[in-house]
Structure formats: structure tokens, C-alpha cells
Design a protein around this motif. Structure first.
Motif, PDB file in Angstrom:
ATOM      1  N   GLU A  98       0.993  -1.468  -0.383  1.00 27.69           N
ATOM      2  CA  GLU A  98      -0.071   0.217   0.011  1.00 27.69           C
ATOM      3  C   GLU A  98       0.703   1.365   0.100  1.00 27.69           C
ATOM      4  O   GLU A  98       0.454   2.186  -0.565  1.00 27.69           O
ATOM      5  CB  GLU A  98      -0.814   0.210   1.208  1.00 27.69           C
ATOM      6  N   ALA A  99       1.805   0.673   0.523  1.00 28.47           N
ATOM      7  CA  ALA A  99       2.892   2.193   0.758  1.00 28.47           C
ATOM      8  C   ALA A  99       3.455   2.244  -0.609  1.00 28.47           C
ATOM      9  O   ALA A  99       4.172   3.449  -1.019  1.00 28.47           O
ATOM     10  CB  ALA A  99       3.759   1.815   1.468  1.00 28.47           C
ATOM     11  N   ALA A 131       1.020   4.175  -2.714  1.00 31.60           N
ATOM     12  CA  ALA A 131       0.722   5.665  -2.246  1.00 31.60           C
ATOM     13  C   ALA A 131       2.299   6.521  -2.837  1.00 31.60           C
ATOM     14  O   ALA A 131       2.487   7.590  -3.682  1.00 31.60           O
ATOM     15  CB  ALA A 131       0.649   5.529  -0.837  1.00 31.60           C
ATOM     16  N   ARG A 132       3.243   5.912  -3.079  1.00 28.08           N
ATOM     17  CA  ARG A 132       4.691   6.658  -3.946  1.00 28.08           C
ATOM     18  C   ARG A 132       4.907   6.504  -5.368  1.00 28.08           C
ATOM     19  O   ARG A 132       5.821   6.339  -5.722  1.00 28.08           O
ATOM     20  CB  ARG A 132       5.930   6.235  -2.958  1.00 28.08           C
TER      21      ARG A 132
END
Length: 177
Positions: A113-114, A117-118
Motif C-alpha cells: 500500500e505504501a 502511495a509512492r
């Protein structure tokens, strides 16, 4: 289906795919799975996912073909490539073909998920070198050949050009797992 929270997982390891699927479903995603490029094409006939997680090595296939197919299906899709055999060459190719991020296994749902987001990149990323020891490189190569040989020690030793007992000693020093 809409792309808002629809995720496709392309992974040939059934147990890992199920675990990842359950974890993402608990976070509110609707999850579809595919174990090969052909299965992925079938999934994409009726669905338009906004997210994808692709294993780089799908048995004899390359996950890079799946990345290319996913990106062609929807250029705005956020695609994360997972691999147990990370290399600069495959990372570069994955990004060129449309992946938004590339993660080495083991990675969990938080990491993925990170990575979604990046997707824009970080120009302030640190440039510090990360040296890899010869022992680590040797271990990674042994493990890759071992996996390719379905964990057959004798065949792995033959392919590596070493005695079976030497390989067994090396494996006993650093447990596979």
C-alpha cells in the motif's frame, strides 16, 4: 467493475496469493487473482482494476509480460512488482513497462500500500550506497538455483558445479526459509 478499490494479484504461489488477498480484502479492496498471464487476460476481459500486484517470476513465465499487459489495459493503473530475486535490470524493465514500484520479498500489505502511495517517485531519495557482501550474493545465487531445481540438492550442486556435500554444508550454515 470499477477501478476504485479493485485489485488484481498475479501470483503463482497459491498460499501467498490467498494470504495477500485476505489481507487486502480486510482493508476494503475487492480482490481478483490470476496465477499466469493467460489467467490475467481472462480477468481483464470483464474487469478494470485500478491496482495490481505482480510476482516477477511466475513459474516458467516472466511477470514482466503481465506488467506490460496491465499497463496496456489501463495506463493509469498502479502496478507493484514483487520479487524474491530483485535485480537492477529487472527493476528498470518493470518500470519501463509500466510498473509504478518494485519491491523485494518479503513484503507485506503495508509495504505494498505504501508503494501504491509512492507512485510519483521521490527526488529526495537517499543516494547512499548499499554494499552487498560476496557471501550474500553467493547465498542468493544458490537459493535461486535451488528453487529452479525444485529444492533438489543433487541437481542444484550439479548446476552450480560443486560437490553435493559442499552445498549441503553451505545450506546448513544458513537455513532456507
Amino acid at each position: 467493475m470499477t477501478a476504485e478499490r479493485l485489485l488484481v494479484i498475479v501470483e503463482d504461489d497459491e498460499a501467498f496469493a490467498k494470504t495477500l488477498k485476505r489481507s487486502f480484502e480486510r482493508r476494503g479492496y475487492e480482490v481478483l487473482t490470476a496465477a499466469s498471464h493467460g489467467a490475467l487476460e481472462d480477468v481483464l476481459k470483464d474487469n478494470r482494476p485500478g491496482y495490481a500486484v505482480v510476482d516477477l517470476k511466475l513459474g516458467p513465465e516472466s511477470g514482466l509480460v503481465c506488467v506490460q499487459t496491465l499497463h496496456a489495459h489501463d495506463p493509469d493503473m498502479l502496478i507493484v512488482v514483487l520479487t524474491g530475486f530483485a535485480s537492477i535490470a529487472t527493476a528498470v524493465e518493470a518500470i519501463k513497462l509500466g510498473a509504478t514500484n518494485y519491491l523485494a520479498k518479503p513484503s507485506n500489505t503495508d509495504d505494498i500500500e505504501a508503494a501504491f502511495a509512492r507512485s510519483g517517485g521521490d527526488p529526495a531519495a537517499p543516494l547512499a550506497p548499499r554494499p552487498t557482501s560476496i557471501k550474500t550474493l553467493e547465498w542468493e545465487h544458490i537459493h535461486e538455483v535451488l528453487k529452479d531445481c525444485d529444492f533438489n540438492i543433487s541437481e542444484t550442486a550439479r548446476r552450480l558445479g560443486m560437490h553435493r556435500r559442499t552445498l549441503a554444508r553451505k545450506l546448513a550454515k544458513r537455513q532456507v526459509g
